[in-house]
Design an enzyme around this catalytic site. Structure first.
Site, PDB file in Angstrom:
ATOM      1  N   ARG A   1      49.300 -14.937  -5.802  1.00 28.01           N
ATOM      2  CA  ARG A   1      49.750 -14.222  -4.906  1.00 28.01           C
ATOM      3  C   ARG A   1      51.389 -14.250  -4.245  1.00 28.01           C
ATOM      4  O   ARG A   1      51.143 -15.467  -3.967  1.00 28.01           O
ATOM      5  CB  ARG A   1      48.811 -13.798  -4.129  1.00 28.01           C
ATOM      6  CG  ARG A   1      49.213 -12.858  -2.934  1.00 28.01           C
ATOM      7  CD  ARG A   1      48.546 -12.058  -1.835  1.00 28.01           C
ATOM      8  NE  ARG A   1      47.299 -11.660  -2.422  1.00 28.01           N
ATOM      9  CZ  ARG A   1      46.174 -10.459  -1.940  1.00 28.01           C
ATOM     10  NH1 ARG A   1      45.917 -10.690  -0.702  1.00 28.01           N
ATOM     11  NH2 ARG A   1      45.386 -10.020  -2.320  1.00 28.01           N
TER      12      ARG A   1
ATOM     13  N   HIS B   1      49.971  -4.459  -8.442  1.00 28.19           N
ATOM     14  CA  HIS B   1      48.771  -5.452  -8.385  1.00 28.19           C
ATOM     15  C   HIS B   1      47.476  -4.755  -9.445  1.00 28.19           C
ATOM     16  O   HIS B   1      46.913  -4.205  -8.775  1.00 28.19           O
ATOM     17  CB  HIS B   1      47.960  -4.727  -6.452  1.00 28.19           C
ATOM     18  CG  HIS B   1      47.466  -5.262  -5.999  1.00 28.19           C
ATOM     19  ND1 HIS B   1      46.141  -6.715  -6.704  1.00 28.19           N
ATOM     20  CD2 HIS B   1      46.235  -5.037  -5.169  1.00 28.19           C
ATOM     21  CE1 HIS B   1      45.431  -7.316  -5.889  1.00 28.19           C
ATOM     22  NE2 HIS B   1      45.887  -6.741  -4.884  1.00 28.19           N
TER      23      HIS B   1
ATOM     24  N   ARG C   1      35.835  -5.058  -7.057  1.00 28.85           N
ATOM     25  CA  ARG C   1      37.007  -5.774  -6.912  1.00 28.85           C
ATOM     26  C   ARG C   1      36.360  -6.800  -8.576  1.00 28.85           C
ATOM     27  O   ARG C   1      36.941  -7.918  -9.062  1.00 28.85           O
ATOM     28  CB  ARG C   1      37.750  -6.279  -5.885  1.00 28.85           C
ATOM     29  CG  ARG C   1      38.512  -5.667  -5.364  1.00 28.85           C
ATOM     30  CD  ARG C   1      39.981  -5.392  -6.397  1.00 28.85           C
ATOM     31  NE  ARG C   1      40.602  -6.347  -6.909  1.00 28.85           N
ATOM     32  CZ  ARG C   1      41.602  -6.344  -5.538  1.00 28.85           C
ATOM     33  NH1 ARG C   1      41.649  -6.654  -4.101  1.00 28.85           N
ATOM     34  NH2 ARG C   1      42.400  -8.635  -5.985  1.00 28.85           N
TER      35      ARG C   1
END
Ligand code: CP
Ligand code: NVA
Length: 304
Positions: free
Chosen positions: A103, A130, A288
């Site tokens: 990230r 993303h 997720r």
């Protein structure tokens, strides 16, 4: 040598490969035991330049439930924080671990990692995109509303990394995307051009009604991203683009509301929408985990 399976952006894939990952994720959600030990002995290193709740924890749990393990690191814990290059870091980590997630506030850092690593690299969010989030978002849409192809998605607010990834997804999954963003905060032109060149049904403007009328899904995100140093003026400029009950009333009756979270209630979305009947943001957060299991299995060569 077999090609390294990076997951750095939706644009890099054949649509069928992304579709197979979504199907795999849906199966894993229904039957988590399916791949219980598929990643036994595998290690994922995760480097977070900025904070994370969902990405960090869901990848950690995904690795654990697939039989592997993960190590979460910040640059300050690595020699990276004292000036060791990304390239040398990539080459060293590649000798220890089976995949690396990054990230970063600089998409270029992700590309540098890819250039030097000998293992799959996963984009855990950059200032540009993303993609892991979008895989969870597609899974969430489809479990509530059926196949996303041909459906109408509306984006309101900042033309940020999430908006750009939705544009890429519109091209890959063939849905209609209507974005209402102030012109000063429009999504990245290069990504929009890429999607339009592929025939994607994407339109960007400032008209909220045009974007949202009849939409099957309304999406927004924070107005100030982690890589964004904008001040109070941006918040003022974006206030008319808030997702509130009046906005949701223009969408289809059974429209869903998505937000990748974290949300700033009272700014980009109201409390009433977050907690209202259209909101599926916590399913989205859960997804997720399922989507990323499918991504990990693909990256580590365990699934087609
Ligand atoms: N949506 C998302 O990526 O959340 P985190 O910043 O908590 O990882
Ligand atoms: N656009 C947001 C997403 C956070 C998950 C950011 O980049 O901060």
């Amino acid at each position: 040598m077999t090609e390294i399976r990076h997951f750095t952006g939706l644009e890099a894939f054949e649509p069928a490969t992304l579709r197979a990952m979504i199907e795999r994720a849906a199966l894993l959600k229904r039957a988590p035991e399916t791949d219980a030990n598929a990643l036994a002995g595998k290690t994922l290193a995760m480097i977070f330049e900025t904070p994370s709740t969902r990405t960090r924890i869901s990848f950690d749990v995904a690795m654990n439930t697939l039989g592997g393990r993960s190590i979460a690191l910040s640059p300050g814990e690595l020699q990276l924080g004292r000036g060791e290059s990304i390239s040398d870091t990539a080459r060293v980590l590649s000798r220890y671990v089976d995949a690396i997630l990054l990230r970063t506030t600089k998409h270029d850092s992700l590309l540098q990692l890819v250039a030097s690593a000998g293992v799959p690299i996963i984009n855990g969010l950059t200032d540009r995109t993303h993609p892991c989030q979008l895989m969870a978002d597609i899974l969430t849409f489809e479990e509530h509303r059926g196949p996303i192809t041909g459906q109408h998605i509306a984006w309101l607010g900042d033309g940020n990394n999430m908006a750009a990834t939705w544009i890429q997804a519109a091209a890959q999954f063939e849905f209609s995307l209507r974005l209402a963003c102030p012109a000063a905060y429009a999504p990245e032109a290069e990504i929009l051009d890429w999607a339009l060149a592929r025939g994607a049904d994407v339109a960007v403007g400032e008209d909220i009604g045009a974007a949202v009328t009849g939409a099957d899904c309304v999406v927004t995100d924070t107005w100030i991203s982690m890589s964004d140093d904008a001040g109070k003026q941006k918040i003022e400029d974006l206030k008319p683009f808030q997702v509130n009950e009046a906005v949701m009333a223009q969408a289809a009756e059974d429209a869903i509301f998505l937000h990748c979270l974290p949300a700033k209630r009272g700014l980009e979305v109201t409390e009433a929408v977050m907690e209202g009947a259209h909101s599926v943001v916590f399913d989205e957060a859960e997804n997720r985990l399922h989507a990323q299991k499918a991504i990990l299995l693909w990256c580590l060569g365990e699934a087609s």
